[in-house]
Motif scaffolding. Structure first.
Motif, short mmCIF file in Angstrom:
data_model
loop_
_atom_site.label_atom_id
_atom_site.label_comp_id
_atom_site.label_asym_id
_atom_site.label_seq_id
_atom_site.Cartn_x
_atom_site.Cartn_y
_atom_site.Cartn_z
N ALA A 378 0.84 -1.20 0.00
CA ALA A 378 0.00 0.00 0.00
C ALA A 378 0.88 1.25 0.00
N GLY A 379 2.18 1.08 0.34
CA GLY A 379 3.14 2.16 0.18
C GLY A 379 3.65 2.82 1.45
N GLY A 380 2.98 2.61 2.57
CA GLY A 380 3.36 3.32 3.79
C GLY A 380 4.55 2.71 4.51
N HIS A 381 5.10 3.48 5.43
CA HIS A 381 6.24 3.04 6.26
C HIS A 381 5.97 3.41 7.72
N ASN A 382 6.63 2.68 8.62
CA ASN A 382 6.61 2.98 10.06
C ASN A 382 5.19 2.99 10.64
N PHE A 383 4.41 2.00 10.24
CA PHE A 383 3.03 1.92 10.70
C PHE A 383 2.94 1.89 12.23
N HIS A 384 1.81 2.30 12.74
CA HIS A 384 1.43 2.19 14.16
C HIS A 384 2.15 3.20 15.04
N GLY A 385 2.58 4.31 14.49
CA GLY A 385 3.26 5.28 15.34
C GLY A 385 3.39 6.65 14.69
N LYS A 386 4.00 7.56 15.42
CA LYS A 386 4.09 8.96 15.00
C LYS A 386 5.05 9.19 13.83
N TYR A 387 5.90 8.20 13.54
CA TYR A 387 6.85 8.37 12.43
C TYR A 387 6.32 7.79 11.12
N GLU A 388 5.05 7.45 11.10
CA GLU A 388 4.45 6.87 9.91
C GLU A 388 4.43 7.89 8.76
N TYR A 389 4.69 7.41 7.55
CA TYR A 389 4.60 8.27 6.37
C TYR A 389 4.28 7.42 5.15
N VAL A 390 3.83 8.08 4.09
CA VAL A 390 3.56 7.38 2.84
C VAL A 390 3.94 8.29 1.66
N PRO A 391 4.73 7.78 0.71
CA PRO A 391 5.02 8.53 -0.51
C PRO A 391 3.81 8.47 -1.44
N VAL A 392 3.39 9.60 -1.95
CA VAL A 392 2.21 9.63 -2.82
C VAL A 392 2.48 8.84 -4.11
N GLU A 393 3.71 8.90 -4.59
CA GLU A 393 4.06 8.15 -5.81
C GLU A 393 3.86 6.65 -5.62
N SER A 394 4.08 6.15 -4.40
CA SER A 394 3.86 4.72 -4.13
C SER A 394 2.38 4.38 -4.21
N MET A 395 1.54 5.30 -3.73
CA MET A 395 0.10 5.08 -3.84
C MET A 395 -0.34 5.11 -5.30
N GLN A 396 0.24 6.00 -6.07
CA GLN A 396 -0.07 6.04 -7.50
C GLN A 396 0.28 4.71 -8.17
N LYS A 397 1.44 4.19 -7.83
CA LYS A 397 1.88 2.92 -8.42
C LYS A 397 0.97 1.77 -7.98
N ALA A 398 0.50 1.81 -6.74
CA ALA A 398 -0.40 0.76 -6.27
C ALA A 398 -1.71 0.78 -7.06
N VAL A 399 -2.18 1.98 -7.39
CA VAL A 399 -3.38 2.11 -8.24
C VAL A 399 -3.11 1.44 -9.59
N GLU A 400 -1.96 1.72 -10.15
CA GLU A 400 -1.60 1.15 -11.45
C GLU A 400 -1.53 -0.38 -11.38
N VAL A 401 -1.03 -0.91 -10.28
CA VAL A 401 -0.94 -2.37 -10.12
C VAL A 401 -2.33 -2.99 -10.10
N ILE A 402 -3.25 -2.38 -9.37
CA ILE A 402 -4.62 -2.90 -9.33
C ILE A 402 -5.24 -2.92 -10.72
N VAL A 403 -5.07 -1.82 -11.44
CA VAL A 403 -5.61 -1.73 -12.80
C VAL A 403 -4.98 -2.79 -13.70
N LYS A 404 -3.68 -2.95 -13.58
CA LYS A 404 -2.97 -3.91 -14.44
C LYS A 404 -3.38 -5.35 -14.12
#
Length: 433
Positions: A378-404
């Motif tokens: 799904a693209g995120g890092h450091n789940f379950h805490g205050k240092y969690e982040y997600v690159p938007v480009e990773s989410m874009q790629k995940a969308v492309e994977v679903i479509v493909k």
């Protein structure tokens, strides 16, 4: 990109923290807020058969747009967030063109997201990151997955020239407390197989997870005035400590990785008279998993034997409960569904990272309920805490994977796709080495 950002933020700013101490489903009323929003949003983008049941499971259909028979596939994500860290008043920060340096999440509290500690940050230099404000988690686990599934369905609806079979989607409550699949209606869902969009960094593709068990032990003692306690007092807290010391010291989460299992003490509360201890057991190997459970029982029996005369009964009462099992056993017979996702990633210039999950997802439970269900990033890092982040480009790629994946499913001859099992098994053994 902005469309994905806006959708994601609209989800994460809704508090959906689950509660392990609740007996209801969903475990918290506030999960309904996002569930109901998703129902309306799915209707608005043109999905069909949009339903929400009395336990807040949301399902919807994208009908096939091809004439030939295509297997019905599914995509699944969960909308609750972990109770390990607060998800109330999430205030996302958007970092455009990340420069590779420290990110100040909260200046007042001096909370910094630094690549010196979180080295994965460096692979996203130049990209757009969404972070927390240092006071809450973000909720990319798994609202990033929901964002990607909804966006992919919207894209397929808006681009009917992309051929696909029937697609079913489902958003679930309470995954973070291990109950996301409890009331999942596999028959109603009606897919031949599915994918959870619940992995971490871009490229992750997983069809192995831990076998898991939870352990609760109550240690009993005898309280006597400490001045006259010689040969009489039994301190249950010290006995609990003896139990912990009997566990292998190097088989704990912070000392293990890859296929290595562990024992993990998660909670201990006590007094002289009674101490309650909880731990979890994890291992990818069923054989080793069973041995770990046997070791716990062996230590408990040893302690009971030691204090049997002095206490007059079992001083330690142990309860071991299996939680979930390795989905590999259910996915290997249909391994082409993993190959399909791998092929989709490669075609999009995404390097597949096929590795075991050091945890579990709804997918592992669903696989044992008759719905084989590998896990995709799904693209995120450091789940379950205050240092969690997600690159938007990773989410874009995940969308492309679903479509493909949807596109490949509609154009693949599934009578000639299965890779011989022994070939994949050999690959797995090489990875383990």
């Amino acid at each position: 990109m902005q469309h994905i950002i806006d959708r994601f933020i609209s989800y994460v700013t809704i508090d959906t923290e689950s509660d392990p101490n609740s007996d209801s489903t969903p475990s918290t009323e506030k999960q309904w807020n996002l569930a109901n929003k998703l129902v309306e949003e799915l209707k608005a983008i043109g999905m069909e058969d949009v339903t929400i049941d009395k336990h807040s499971y949301v399902m919807a259909t994208l009908p096939s747009n091809v004439e030939h028979t295509v297997p019905t596939i599914g995509f699944v994500a969960h909308f609750d967030t972990t109770p390990d860290f607060t998800g109330k008043d999430v205030t996302p920060q958007i970092i455009e063109n990340y420069d590779g340096g420290d990110i100040v999440l909260n200046e007042k509290e001096n909370i910094i997201l630094s690549p010196n500690y979180f080295k994965d940050l460096l692979q996203y230099k130049g990209q757009t990151l969404i972070t927390t404000n240092g006071l809450t988690l973000l909720g990319a686990d798994d609202k990033a997955g929901i964002t990607e599934i909804v966006t992919a369905m919207e894209y397929l609806i808006q681009n009917p020239e992309i051929k696909h079979g029937k697609i079913r989607i489902c958003f679930t409550p309470d995954e973070e407390i291990g109950r996301g699949a409890d009331l999942f209606d596999v028959e109603k869902f009606g897919a031949a197989w599915a994918y959870t969009m619940d992995g971490s960094q871009i490229g992750e593709l997983e069809y192995e997870n831990f076998n898991a068990a939870g352990v609760k032990i109550t240690f009993r003692g005898k309280s006597v005035h400490p001045g006259y306690a010689k040969g009489k007092m039994i301190n249950s807290m010290l006995i609990a400590n003896d139990f912990i010391n009997e566990l292998p010291h190097d088989e704990i989460p912070q000392e293990t990785k890859g296929y290595q299992g562990f024992f993990h003490v998660t909670d201990i509360q006590g007094s002289i008279e009674e101490t309650k201890l909880q731990l979890i057991i994890r291992d990818h190997s069923m054989k080793k998993f069973i041995k770990r459970k046997e070791l716990v029982s062996k230590i408990v029996k040893k302690i009971n034997k030691k204090f049997s005369k002095q206490f007059g009964a079992d001083i330690a009462i142990c309860e071991v409960k299996d939680q979930y099992y390795n989905m590999k056993e259910k996915v290997v017979p249909v391994l082409f569904i993993v190959d399909l996702a791998e092929k989709a990633m490669i075609s999009l210039d995404i390097k597949p990272l096929i590795k075991p999950i050091r945890g579990g997802t709804d997918g592992c439970r669903l696989s044992y309920m008759g719905l084989p269900c590998p896990n995709i990033f799904a693209g995120g890092h450091n789940f379950h805490g205050k240092y969690e982040y997600v690159p938007v480009e990773s989410m874009q790629k995940a969308v492309e994977v679903i479509v493909k994946i949807a596109e490949l499913t509609a154009t693949t001859d599934f009578n000639n796709t299965e890779e011989p099992q022994d070939t994949r098994e050999k690959k797995d053994k090489k990875k383990k080495k």
